[in-house]
Design an enzyme around this catalytic site. Structure first.
Site, mmCIF file in Angstrom:
data_model
loop_
_atom_site.group_PDB
_atom_site.id
_atom_site.type_symbol
_atom_site.label_atom_id
_atom_site.label_comp_id
_atom_site.label_asym_id
_atom_site.label_seq_id
_atom_site.Cartn_x
_atom_site.Cartn_y
_atom_site.Cartn_z
ATOM 1 N N ARG A 271 25.788 39.879 42.395
ATOM 2 C CA ARG A 271 25.332 40.069 43.675
ATOM 3 C C ARG A 271 24.689 39.232 44.059
ATOM 4 O O ARG A 271 24.945 38.557 45.532
ATOM 5 C CB ARG A 271 24.495 41.203 43.082
ATOM 6 C CG ARG A 271 24.089 41.921 44.434
ATOM 7 C CD ARG A 271 23.287 43.125 44.516
ATOM 8 N NE ARG A 271 22.140 43.181 43.678
ATOM 9 C CZ ARG A 271 21.041 44.130 44.366
ATOM 10 N NH1 ARG A 271 22.157 45.285 44.370
ATOM 11 N NH2 ARG A 271 20.100 43.903 44.042
ATOM 12 N N GLU B 69 15.005 40.668 46.137
ATOM 13 C CA GLU B 69 14.538 41.751 46.292
ATOM 14 C C GLU B 69 13.902 42.389 44.352
ATOM 15 O O GLU B 69 13.891 41.583 43.292
ATOM 16 C CB GLU B 69 15.811 41.981 45.260
ATOM 17 C CG GLU B 69 17.339 41.816 46.248
ATOM 18 C CD GLU B 69 17.336 43.028 47.216
ATOM 19 O OE1 GLU B 69 17.209 44.149 46.962
ATOM 20 O OE2 GLU B 69 18.210 42.936 48.303
ATOM 21 N N CYS C 18 15.001 49.010 38.906
ATOM 22 C CA CYS C 18 14.638 48.846 40.420
ATOM 23 C C CYS C 18 14.778 50.334 40.674
ATOM 24 O O CYS C 18 13.926 50.848 42.328
ATOM 25 C CB CYS C 18 14.783 47.453 41.163
ATOM 26 S SG CYS C 18 16.130 47.356 41.341
#
Ligand code: NAD
Length: 482
Positions: free
Chosen positions: A166, A257, A291
Protein backbone atom coordinates in the site's frame (compact mmCIF):
# COMPACT_ATOMS: atom_id res chain seq x y z
CA UNK A 1 15.41 -23.81 12.10
CA UNK A 2 12.26 -25.16 10.47
CA UNK A 3 12.30 -24.60 6.71
CA UNK A 4 9.25 -23.29 4.91
CA UNK A 5 7.52 -25.89 2.84
CA UNK A 6 6.66 -23.68 -0.13
CA UNK A 7 9.59 -21.36 -0.52
CA UNK A 8 12.67 -22.23 -2.50
CA UNK A 9 14.65 -19.29 -1.20
CA UNK A 10 13.87 -17.21 1.83
CA UNK A 11 15.50 -13.78 1.86
CA UNK A 12 16.72 -12.75 5.29
CA UNK A 13 19.12 -9.97 4.40
CA UNK A 14 19.12 -6.27 3.73
CA UNK A 15 18.49 -5.10 0.17
CA UNK A 16 20.53 -2.03 -0.67
CA UNK A 17 21.39 -0.59 -4.08
CA UNK A 18 20.12 -3.65 -5.90
CA UNK A 19 21.94 -6.24 -3.78
CA UNK A 20 21.15 -8.58 -0.91
CA UNK A 21 23.70 -8.18 1.84
CA UNK A 22 24.39 -8.92 5.48
CA UNK A 23 24.47 -6.05 7.96
CA UNK A 24 27.82 -4.23 8.23
CA UNK A 25 28.61 -5.83 11.60
CA UNK A 26 27.22 -9.27 10.73
CA UNK A 27 24.62 -9.15 13.53
CA UNK A 28 21.22 -10.82 13.13
CA UNK A 29 17.97 -11.11 15.05
CA UNK A 30 15.70 -14.15 15.19
CA UNK A 31 12.35 -14.36 13.39
CA UNK A 32 10.08 -16.59 15.42
CA UNK A 33 7.01 -18.62 14.40
CA UNK A 34 4.56 -17.69 17.19
CA UNK A 35 2.52 -20.86 16.67
CA UNK A 36 5.48 -23.04 17.67
CA UNK A 37 8.08 -20.77 19.22
CA UNK A 38 10.61 -22.01 16.61
CA UNK A 39 13.13 -19.65 15.06
CA UNK A 40 12.49 -19.74 11.32
CA UNK A 41 15.23 -17.31 10.22
CA UNK A 42 18.04 -15.15 11.49
CA UNK A 43 17.52 -11.82 9.79
CA UNK A 44 20.33 -9.34 9.13
CA UNK A 45 20.31 -6.35 11.48
CA UNK A 46 21.05 -3.04 9.78
CA UNK A 47 23.63 -0.73 11.34
CA UNK A 48 23.80 3.06 11.04
CA UNK A 49 26.14 2.60 8.05
CA UNK A 50 23.67 0.27 6.33
CA UNK A 51 20.83 2.76 6.81
CA UNK A 52 23.02 5.54 5.46
CA UNK A 53 23.92 3.34 2.45
CA UNK A 54 20.20 2.73 1.78
CA UNK A 55 19.47 6.47 1.84
CA UNK A 56 22.41 7.20 -0.48
CA UNK A 57 21.29 4.46 -2.89
CA UNK A 58 17.70 5.74 -2.96
CA UNK A 59 18.94 9.31 -3.40
CA UNK A 60 21.27 8.35 -6.25
CA UNK A 61 18.50 6.43 -8.02
CA UNK A 62 15.90 9.20 -7.67
CA UNK A 63 16.83 11.50 -10.60
CA UNK A 64 16.63 8.73 -13.19
CA UNK A 65 13.61 6.97 -11.66
CA UNK A 66 11.61 10.17 -11.31
CA UNK A 67 12.23 10.84 -15.03
CA UNK A 68 11.00 7.44 -16.24
CA UNK A 69 7.72 7.51 -18.09
CA UNK A 70 4.55 6.81 -16.11
CA UNK A 71 3.98 3.83 -18.40
CA UNK A 72 7.36 2.34 -17.50
CA UNK A 73 6.62 2.63 -13.78
CA UNK A 74 3.15 1.24 -14.34
CA UNK A 75 4.54 -1.78 -16.17
CA UNK A 76 7.04 -2.55 -13.40
CA UNK A 77 4.19 -2.61 -10.89
CA UNK A 78 2.05 -4.68 -13.19
CA UNK A 79 4.82 -7.29 -13.57
CA UNK A 80 5.21 -7.39 -9.77
CA UNK A 81 1.43 -7.84 -9.47
CA UNK A 82 1.58 -10.82 -11.82
CA UNK A 83 4.46 -12.46 -9.94
CA UNK A 84 2.73 -12.03 -6.58
CA UNK A 85 -0.48 -13.44 -8.00
CA UNK A 86 1.34 -16.49 -9.35
CA UNK A 87 3.24 -17.04 -6.08
CA UNK A 88 0.44 -16.30 -3.65
CA UNK A 89 0.76 -19.59 -1.77
CA UNK A 90 4.40 -18.88 -0.94
CA UNK A 91 3.49 -15.31 -0.07
CA UNK A 92 0.75 -16.51 2.29
CA UNK A 93 2.89 -19.18 3.87
CA UNK A 94 5.62 -16.72 4.80
CA UNK A 95 2.98 -14.60 6.56
CA UNK A 96 1.54 -17.58 8.39
CA UNK A 97 4.97 -18.63 9.58
CA UNK A 98 6.29 -15.32 10.86
CA UNK A 99 3.05 -13.68 11.93
CA UNK A 100 0.99 -16.65 13.12
CA UNK A 101 -2.18 -15.69 11.25
CA UNK A 102 -4.71 -18.22 10.01
CA UNK A 103 -4.27 -19.52 6.45
CA UNK A 104 -7.52 -17.89 5.28
CA UNK A 105 -6.36 -14.52 6.67
CA UNK A 106 -2.97 -14.95 5.00
CA UNK A 107 -4.45 -15.78 1.59
CA UNK A 108 -6.88 -12.87 1.93
CA UNK A 109 -3.99 -10.57 2.75
CA UNK A 110 -1.87 -11.94 -0.11
CA UNK A 111 -4.70 -11.11 -2.53
CA UNK A 112 -5.36 -7.69 -0.99
CA UNK A 113 -1.65 -6.79 -0.94
CA UNK A 114 -1.18 -7.92 -4.55
CA UNK A 115 -4.09 -5.72 -5.69
CA UNK A 116 -2.29 -2.57 -4.51
CA UNK A 117 0.35 -3.15 -7.22
CA UNK A 118 -2.33 -3.52 -9.88
CA UNK A 119 -4.26 -0.50 -8.61
CA UNK A 120 -1.18 1.74 -8.55
CA UNK A 121 0.00 0.38 -11.91
CA UNK A 122 -3.30 1.84 -13.14
CA UNK A 123 -2.94 5.08 -11.17
CA UNK A 124 0.66 5.74 -12.31
CA UNK A 125 -0.63 6.82 -15.73
CA UNK A 126 -3.50 8.97 -14.42
CA UNK A 127 -1.83 11.69 -12.33
CA UNK A 128 -3.88 14.86 -12.82
CA UNK A 129 -2.60 18.40 -13.34
CA UNK A 130 -4.24 21.76 -14.04
CA UNK A 131 -4.03 24.65 -16.49
CA UNK A 132 -6.20 27.69 -15.82
CA UNK A 133 -6.54 31.38 -16.44
CA UNK A 134 -6.31 33.47 -13.26
CA UNK A 135 -9.52 35.36 -12.27
CA UNK A 136 -7.86 38.67 -13.19
CA UNK A 137 -6.88 37.25 -16.57
CA UNK A 138 -3.25 38.27 -16.03
CA UNK A 139 -1.64 34.81 -15.95
CA UNK A 140 -1.94 31.18 -16.80
CA UNK A 141 -1.84 28.97 -13.69
CA UNK A 142 -0.13 25.69 -14.45
CA UNK A 143 -0.16 23.05 -11.71
CA UNK A 144 2.14 20.08 -12.21
CA UNK A 145 2.66 17.18 -9.82
CA UNK A 146 6.18 15.91 -9.20
CA UNK A 147 7.47 13.03 -7.06
CA UNK A 148 8.31 14.11 -3.52
CA UNK A 149 11.72 12.39 -3.36
CA UNK A 150 13.18 9.57 -1.30
CA UNK A 151 10.39 7.96 0.75
CA UNK A 152 10.94 6.08 3.99
CA UNK A 153 8.16 3.51 4.51
CA UNK A 154 7.73 2.09 8.02
CA UNK A 155 5.28 -0.80 8.44
CA UNK A 156 3.76 -2.86 11.29
CA UNK A 157 3.65 -6.63 11.82
CA UNK A 158 -0.11 -7.19 11.70
CA UNK A 159 -0.51 -6.81 7.91
CA UNK A 160 3.10 -7.32 6.86
CA UNK A 161 2.28 -7.56 3.14
CA UNK A 162 -0.59 -5.15 2.55
CA UNK A 163 0.92 -2.30 4.54
CA UNK A 164 4.11 -2.62 2.46
CA UNK A 165 2.45 -2.77 -0.98
CA UNK A 166 0.00 0.00 0.00
CA UNK A 167 3.07 2.26 0.36
CA UNK A 168 5.49 0.84 -2.23
CA UNK A 169 2.81 0.86 -4.95
CA UNK A 170 2.01 4.58 -4.85
CA UNK A 171 5.59 5.62 -4.03
CA UNK A 172 7.01 3.87 -7.09
CA UNK A 173 4.06 4.85 -9.28
CA UNK A 174 4.64 8.50 -8.40
CA UNK A 175 8.35 8.30 -9.25
CA UNK A 176 9.72 8.26 -5.70
CA UNK A 177 12.48 5.88 -4.64
CA UNK A 178 11.86 3.95 -1.44
CA UNK A 179 13.40 2.51 1.69
CA UNK A 180 11.15 -0.07 3.33
CA UNK A 181 11.51 -0.62 7.07
CA UNK A 182 9.32 -3.54 8.18
CA UNK A 183 8.53 -4.54 11.76
CA UNK A 184 11.14 -6.71 13.49
CA UNK A 185 8.55 -9.52 13.89
CA UNK A 186 7.78 -9.82 10.16
CA UNK A 187 10.73 -8.91 7.91
CA UNK A 188 10.51 -12.05 5.72
CA UNK A 189 7.26 -10.96 4.03
CA UNK A 190 8.81 -7.56 3.29
CA UNK A 191 11.94 -9.22 1.86
CA UNK A 192 9.76 -11.42 -0.35
CA UNK A 193 7.95 -8.36 -1.76
CA UNK A 194 11.24 -6.55 -2.36
CA UNK A 195 12.60 -9.61 -4.18
CA UNK A 196 9.47 -9.64 -6.35
CA UNK A 197 10.02 -5.98 -7.30
CA UNK A 198 13.65 -6.80 -8.04
CA UNK A 199 12.61 -9.71 -10.27
CA UNK A 200 10.04 -7.46 -11.93
CA UNK A 201 12.89 -5.20 -12.97
CA UNK A 202 13.14 -2.39 -10.40
CA UNK A 203 16.42 -0.57 -11.17
CA UNK A 204 19.04 -0.64 -8.43
CA UNK A 205 18.49 1.82 -5.60
CA UNK A 206 14.79 2.30 -6.44
CA UNK A 207 13.66 -0.08 -3.67
CA UNK A 208 15.74 -0.76 -0.57
CA UNK A 209 15.05 -2.76 2.59
CA UNK A 210 16.57 -2.16 6.02
CA UNK A 211 15.85 -3.59 9.46
CA UNK A 212 17.67 -1.21 11.79
CA UNK A 213 18.77 -2.23 15.27
CA UNK A 214 18.17 -0.24 17.41
CA UNK A 215 15.06 0.94 15.59
CA UNK A 216 14.25 4.37 17.06
CA UNK A 217 17.62 6.14 16.72
CA UNK A 218 18.39 4.71 13.27
CA UNK A 219 14.97 5.58 11.85
CA UNK A 220 15.40 9.08 13.30
CA UNK A 221 18.82 9.36 11.63
CA UNK A 222 17.33 8.41 8.25
CA UNK A 223 14.55 10.98 8.67
CA UNK A 224 17.16 13.62 9.55
CA UNK A 225 19.05 12.96 6.30
CA UNK A 226 18.22 15.86 3.94
CA UNK A 227 17.69 13.39 1.09
CA UNK A 228 14.63 11.86 2.79
CA UNK A 229 11.58 13.95 1.89
CA UNK A 230 8.72 11.63 2.78
CA UNK A 231 7.80 9.40 5.71
CA UNK A 232 4.85 7.06 5.42
CA UNK A 233 4.23 5.27 8.70
CA UNK A 234 1.71 2.64 9.75
CA UNK A 235 1.76 1.62 13.37
CA UNK A 236 0.78 2.76 16.82
CA UNK A 237 -0.27 6.32 17.60
CA UNK A 238 2.43 6.49 20.25
CA UNK A 239 5.27 5.83 17.79
CA UNK A 240 3.55 7.95 15.11
CA UNK A 241 3.51 10.94 17.46
CA UNK A 242 7.23 10.53 18.12
CA UNK A 243 7.99 10.30 14.40
CA UNK A 244 5.94 13.43 13.67
CA UNK A 245 8.15 15.29 16.14
CA UNK A 246 11.27 13.96 14.40
CA UNK A 247 9.89 14.97 11.00
CA UNK A 248 9.31 18.51 12.23
CA UNK A 249 13.06 19.20 12.33
CA UNK A 250 13.56 18.80 8.58
CA UNK A 251 9.90 19.45 7.61
CA UNK A 252 9.50 15.99 6.11
CA UNK A 253 6.13 15.29 4.47
CA UNK A 254 4.24 12.65 6.48
CA UNK A 255 1.44 10.16 6.00
CA UNK A 256 0.33 8.49 9.21
CA UNK A 257 -1.89 5.41 9.53
CA UNK A 258 -2.16 4.96 13.27
CA UNK A 259 -4.12 3.13 15.92
CA UNK A 260 -7.85 2.55 16.03
CA UNK A 261 -10.57 1.78 18.57
CA UNK A 262 -13.43 0.94 16.24
CA UNK A 263 -16.96 1.12 17.62
CA UNK A 264 -19.77 -1.05 16.30
CA UNK A 265 -23.28 0.33 16.68
CA UNK A 266 -26.15 -2.13 16.34
CA UNK A 267 -29.22 0.07 15.80
CA UNK A 268 -32.81 -0.81 16.70
CA UNK A 269 -34.29 -2.74 13.79
CA UNK A 270 -30.96 -4.26 12.67
CA UNK A 271 -31.32 -7.59 10.92
CA UNK A 272 -29.26 -9.95 13.07
CA UNK A 273 -29.12 -12.58 10.32
CA UNK A 274 -27.05 -10.06 8.40
CA UNK A 275 -25.41 -8.22 11.30
CA UNK A 276 -23.98 -11.14 13.29
CA UNK A 277 -21.86 -12.73 10.52
CA UNK A 278 -20.62 -9.29 9.48
CA UNK A 279 -19.87 -8.26 13.09
CA UNK A 280 -18.00 -11.52 13.55
CA UNK A 281 -15.85 -10.72 10.52
CA UNK A 282 -15.24 -7.16 11.74
CA UNK A 283 -14.03 -8.61 15.03
CA UNK A 284 -12.23 -11.79 14.03
CA UNK A 285 -10.58 -10.93 10.71
CA UNK A 286 -6.83 -11.32 11.21
CA UNK A 287 -7.50 -12.68 14.70
CA UNK A 288 -8.64 -9.24 15.84
CA UNK A 289 -5.13 -7.86 15.17
CA UNK A 290 -6.27 -5.14 12.79
CA UNK A 291 -6.34 -1.38 13.19
CA UNK A 292 -9.84 -1.69 11.73
CA UNK A 293 -10.92 -4.47 14.13
CA UNK A 294 -14.25 -3.95 15.88
CA UNK A 295 -13.21 -3.06 19.42
CA UNK A 296 -16.42 -2.05 21.24
CA UNK A 297 -19.92 -3.28 20.46
CA UNK A 298 -22.77 -0.90 21.39
CA UNK A 299 -25.91 -2.98 20.99
CA UNK A 300 -29.43 -1.59 21.38
CA UNK A 301 -31.15 -3.08 24.40
CA UNK A 302 -33.96 -4.48 22.24
CA UNK A 303 -31.45 -6.73 20.41
CA UNK A 304 -28.80 -7.15 23.09
CA UNK A 305 -29.67 -10.61 24.47
CA UNK A 306 -30.19 -12.17 21.06
CA UNK A 307 -27.02 -10.56 19.67
CA UNK A 308 -24.94 -11.90 22.58
CA UNK A 309 -26.47 -15.35 22.25
CA UNK A 310 -25.76 -15.57 18.52
CA UNK A 311 -22.24 -14.09 18.71
CA UNK A 312 -21.36 -16.45 21.55
CA UNK A 313 -22.61 -19.42 19.53
CA UNK A 314 -20.49 -18.37 16.54
CA UNK A 315 -17.37 -17.69 18.61
CA UNK A 316 -17.55 -21.00 20.42
CA UNK A 317 -17.20 -22.89 17.12
CA UNK A 318 -14.16 -21.00 15.76
CA UNK A 319 -11.40 -23.55 15.09
CA UNK A 320 -8.21 -22.25 16.68
CA UNK A 321 -4.67 -23.47 16.02
CA UNK A 322 -1.61 -23.13 13.77
CA UNK A 323 -2.25 -21.39 10.46
CA UNK A 324 -0.46 -24.07 8.46
CA UNK A 325 -3.43 -26.31 9.23
CA UNK A 326 -5.71 -24.67 6.70
CA UNK A 327 -8.90 -25.61 8.54
CA UNK A 328 -8.10 -23.39 11.50
CA UNK A 329 -9.99 -20.11 11.40
CA UNK A 330 -8.07 -18.35 14.16
CA UNK A 331 -4.25 -18.48 14.32
CA UNK A 332 -1.72 -17.38 16.91
CA UNK A 333 -1.10 -13.85 18.09
CA UNK A 334 2.19 -12.46 16.81
CA UNK A 335 4.01 -13.17 20.09
CA UNK A 336 3.54 -14.37 23.64
CA UNK A 337 3.90 -10.74 24.73
CA UNK A 338 0.90 -9.71 22.61
CA UNK A 339 -1.12 -12.68 23.89
CA UNK A 340 -0.35 -11.70 27.48
CA UNK A 341 -1.52 -8.13 26.80
CA UNK A 342 -4.88 -9.49 25.62
CA UNK A 343 -5.13 -11.78 28.66
CA UNK A 344 -4.42 -8.85 30.99
CA UNK A 345 -7.11 -6.73 29.30
CA UNK A 346 -9.68 -9.47 29.81
CA UNK A 347 -8.69 -9.85 33.46
CA UNK A 348 -9.09 -6.13 34.01
CA UNK A 349 -12.48 -6.15 32.27
CA UNK A 350 -13.69 -8.92 34.55
CA UNK A 351 -12.39 -7.06 37.60
CA UNK A 352 -14.38 -4.03 36.37
CA UNK A 353 -17.57 -6.10 36.22
CA UNK A 354 -17.70 -7.76 32.80
CA UNK A 355 -18.96 -11.32 32.47
CA UNK A 356 -17.14 -13.91 30.33
CA UNK A 357 -19.74 -15.58 28.08
CA UNK A 358 -17.28 -17.64 26.03
CA UNK A 359 -13.50 -18.06 26.07
CA UNK A 360 -11.44 -15.90 28.37
CA UNK A 361 -8.21 -17.89 28.54
CA UNK A 362 -4.88 -18.47 26.80
CA UNK A 363 -4.37 -21.79 25.01
CA UNK A 364 -1.29 -23.86 25.77
CA UNK A 365 1.36 -24.58 23.15
CA UNK A 366 1.85 -21.27 21.31
CA UNK A 367 0.73 -17.65 21.39
CA UNK A 368 -2.97 -18.57 21.16
CA UNK A 369 -5.94 -16.99 22.91
CA UNK A 370 -9.50 -18.30 22.92
CA UNK A 371 -12.20 -16.51 20.93
CA UNK A 372 -13.86 -14.58 23.74
CA UNK A 373 -17.07 -12.67 24.38
CA UNK A 374 -17.48 -10.30 27.32
CA UNK A 375 -20.92 -8.99 28.21
CA UNK A 376 -21.92 -6.38 30.75
CA UNK A 377 -19.04 -4.12 29.77
CA UNK A 378 -19.59 -0.46 30.61
CA UNK A 379 -18.50 2.37 28.37
CA UNK A 380 -15.36 3.82 29.96
CA UNK A 381 -14.03 0.47 31.17
CA UNK A 382 -10.38 -0.07 30.19
CA UNK A 383 -11.33 -2.50 27.42
CA UNK A 384 -13.42 0.17 25.68
CA UNK A 385 -10.52 2.62 25.79
CA UNK A 386 -7.75 0.27 24.62
CA UNK A 387 -7.03 -1.23 21.21
CA UNK A 388 -7.56 -4.95 22.07
CA UNK A 389 -5.70 -6.40 19.04
CA UNK A 390 -6.98 -9.89 19.81
CA UNK A 391 -10.09 -12.12 19.49
CA UNK A 392 -12.11 -10.49 22.26
CA UNK A 393 -15.62 -9.06 21.76
CA UNK A 394 -16.74 -6.53 24.37
CA UNK A 395 -20.49 -5.78 24.45
CA UNK A 396 -22.11 -2.67 25.93
CA UNK A 397 -25.91 -2.32 25.96
CA UNK A 398 -27.51 1.10 25.23
CA UNK A 399 -31.00 2.62 25.17
CA UNK A 400 -30.82 5.86 23.12
CA UNK A 401 -29.16 6.05 19.70
CA UNK A 402 -27.79 9.48 20.64
CA UNK A 403 -25.95 7.86 23.55
CA UNK A 404 -24.47 5.21 21.26
CA UNK A 405 -23.15 7.91 18.93
CA UNK A 406 -21.74 9.87 21.87
CA UNK A 407 -19.99 6.78 23.27
CA UNK A 408 -18.68 5.80 19.82
CA UNK A 409 -17.13 9.26 19.41
CA UNK A 410 -15.79 9.36 22.97
CA UNK A 411 -12.22 8.38 22.06
CA UNK A 412 -9.06 10.05 20.80
CA UNK A 413 -9.10 7.60 17.86
CA UNK A 414 -11.11 8.02 14.65
CA UNK A 415 -10.17 5.37 12.12
CA UNK A 416 -13.31 3.38 11.37
CA UNK A 417 -16.77 2.61 12.73
CA UNK A 418 -19.32 -0.07 11.88
CA UNK A 419 -23.05 0.56 11.86
CA UNK A 420 -25.72 -2.13 11.52
CA UNK A 421 -29.35 -1.27 11.00
CA UNK A 422 -31.92 -0.05 8.46
CA UNK A 423 -29.82 1.63 5.77
CA UNK A 424 -31.30 5.11 6.02
CA UNK A 425 -30.88 5.20 9.84
CA UNK A 426 -27.36 3.80 9.50
CA UNK A 427 -26.42 6.45 6.96
CA UNK A 428 -27.65 9.24 9.27
CA UNK A 429 -25.63 7.80 12.14
CA UNK A 430 -22.55 7.40 9.88
CA UNK A 431 -22.53 11.11 9.15
CA UNK A 432 -22.36 11.84 12.90
CA UNK A 433 -19.36 9.60 13.58
CA UNK A 434 -15.91 11.20 13.91
CA UNK A 435 -14.05 8.61 11.86
CA UNK A 436 -12.29 8.56 8.51
CA UNK A 437 -14.30 5.50 7.42
CA UNK A 438 -17.66 3.87 8.20
CA UNK A 439 -18.83 0.40 7.17
CA UNK A 440 -22.63 0.11 6.92
CA UNK A 441 -24.06 -3.40 7.29
CA UNK A 442 -20.66 -4.82 6.33
CA UNK A 443 -17.80 -6.38 8.28
CA UNK A 444 -14.92 -5.33 6.01
CA UNK A 445 -14.40 -2.14 4.01
CA UNK A 446 -10.72 -2.17 2.96
CA UNK A 447 -10.33 -1.85 -0.79
CA UNK A 448 -7.31 -0.69 -2.82
CA UNK A 449 -9.66 1.57 -4.79
CA UNK A 450 -10.93 3.43 -1.69
CA UNK A 451 -9.20 6.10 0.41
CA UNK A 452 -8.19 4.42 3.67
CA UNK A 453 -7.33 6.59 6.65
CA UNK A 454 -8.35 8.05 9.95
CA UNK A 455 -9.48 11.20 11.69
CA UNK A 456 -8.30 12.52 15.08
CA UNK A 457 -5.31 10.60 16.49
CA UNK A 458 -5.77 7.76 14.01
CA UNK A 459 -3.72 9.51 11.40
CA UNK A 460 -3.02 11.96 8.61
CA UNK A 461 -3.47 11.36 4.89
CA UNK A 462 -5.05 8.54 2.93
CA UNK A 463 -3.75 5.35 1.35
CA UNK A 464 -5.31 3.66 -1.67
CA UNK A 465 -7.91 5.20 -3.95
CA UNK A 466 -6.96 8.02 -6.28
CA UNK A 467 -5.84 9.89 -3.15
CA UNK A 468 -3.07 7.41 -2.32
CA UNK A 469 -0.62 8.46 -5.03
CA UNK A 470 -1.02 12.16 -4.16
CA UNK A 471 0.75 11.49 -0.84
CA UNK A 472 3.96 10.94 -2.86
CA UNK A 473 3.59 13.94 -5.17
CA UNK A 474 4.33 17.63 -4.63
CA UNK A 475 2.29 20.23 -6.43
CA UNK A 476 4.27 22.74 -8.43
CA UNK A 477 2.61 25.94 -9.54
CA UNK A 478 4.10 27.63 -12.59
CA UNK A 479 2.87 31.09 -13.57
CA UNK A 480 2.86 31.91 -17.28
CA UNK A 481 1.85 35.00 -19.15
CA UNK A 482 -1.55 34.53 -20.72
P1 NAD B 1 4.46 -0.07 16.36
O1 NAD B 1 4.11 1.37 16.35
O2 NAD B 1 5.05 -0.64 17.57
O3 NAD B 1 5.50 -0.39 15.18
C1 NAD B 1 5.24 -0.03 13.85
C2 NAD B 1 6.57 0.11 13.14
O4 NAD B 1 7.31 1.17 13.73
C3 NAD B 1 7.45 -1.12 13.19
O5 NAD B 1 8.16 -1.22 11.99
C4 NAD B 1 8.39 -0.79 14.34
O6 NAD B 1 9.62 -1.47 14.24
C5 NAD B 1 8.58 0.70 14.12
N1 NAD B 1 8.98 1.42 15.32
C6 NAD B 1 8.76 1.10 16.62
N2 NAD B 1 9.29 2.04 17.42
C7 NAD B 1 9.85 2.97 16.62
C8 NAD B 1 10.53 4.18 16.85
N3 NAD B 1 10.74 4.65 18.07
N4 NAD B 1 10.95 4.90 15.79
C9 NAD B 1 10.73 4.46 14.54
N5 NAD B 1 10.08 3.32 14.25
C10 NAD B 1 9.65 2.59 15.28
O7 NAD B 1 3.13 -0.83 15.90
P2 NAD B 1 2.92 -2.41 15.74
O8 NAD B 1 2.80 -2.97 17.11
O9 NAD B 1 3.91 -3.00 14.80
O10 NAD B 1 1.52 -2.44 14.99
C11 NAD B 1 0.32 -2.32 15.65
C12 NAD B 1 -0.22 -0.91 15.55
O11 NAD B 1 -0.32 -0.52 14.19
C13 NAD B 1 -1.61 -0.80 16.11
O12 NAD B 1 -1.76 0.37 16.87
C14 NAD B 1 -2.48 -0.70 14.85
O13 NAD B 1 -3.71 -0.06 15.04
C15 NAD B 1 -1.60 0.06 13.94
N6 NAD B 1 -2.01 -0.15 12.54
C16 NAD B 1 -2.62 0.87 11.88
C17 NAD B 1 -3.05 0.69 10.58
C18 NAD B 1 -3.73 1.81 9.84
O14 NAD B 1 -3.78 1.73 8.64
N7 NAD B 1 -4.22 2.84 10.51
C19 NAD B 1 -2.85 -0.53 9.94
C20 NAD B 1 -2.22 -1.56 10.64
C21 NAD B 1 -1.79 -1.34 11.94
Amino acid sequence: MTPLTQTTRLFAELFIDGEWRAGADGATFPVVDPATGDTIADFAAATADDCEAAVRAADAAFPAWSQTSPRERSELLYRAFEILRAERETFAEIMVRENGKAWSDAIAEANYATEFFRWFAEEAVRVPGDFRLSPAGDKRIVVARQPTGVALLVTPWNFPAAMATRKLGPALAAGCTAILKPARETPLTAAFIVDVLHRAGAPKGVVNLVTPVPTGPLVAAMIADPAVRKLSFTGSTEVGRELLRTCADTIVSTSMELGGNAPVIVLPGADLDEAVPAALLAKMRNGGAACTAANRFYVHESLHDEFVRRMAAELSTVATGPGLDRDNQLGALVSAVERDKVAALVETAVAEGARVVVGGASIEGGAFYEPTLLDGVRHGDAITRTEIFGPVTAVVSYREVGDAVRMANDTEFGLVAYVFGPEHDALRVSLRLDTGMVAVNRGVLSDPAAPFGGAKESGLGREGGSEGILEYLEEKYIALNP
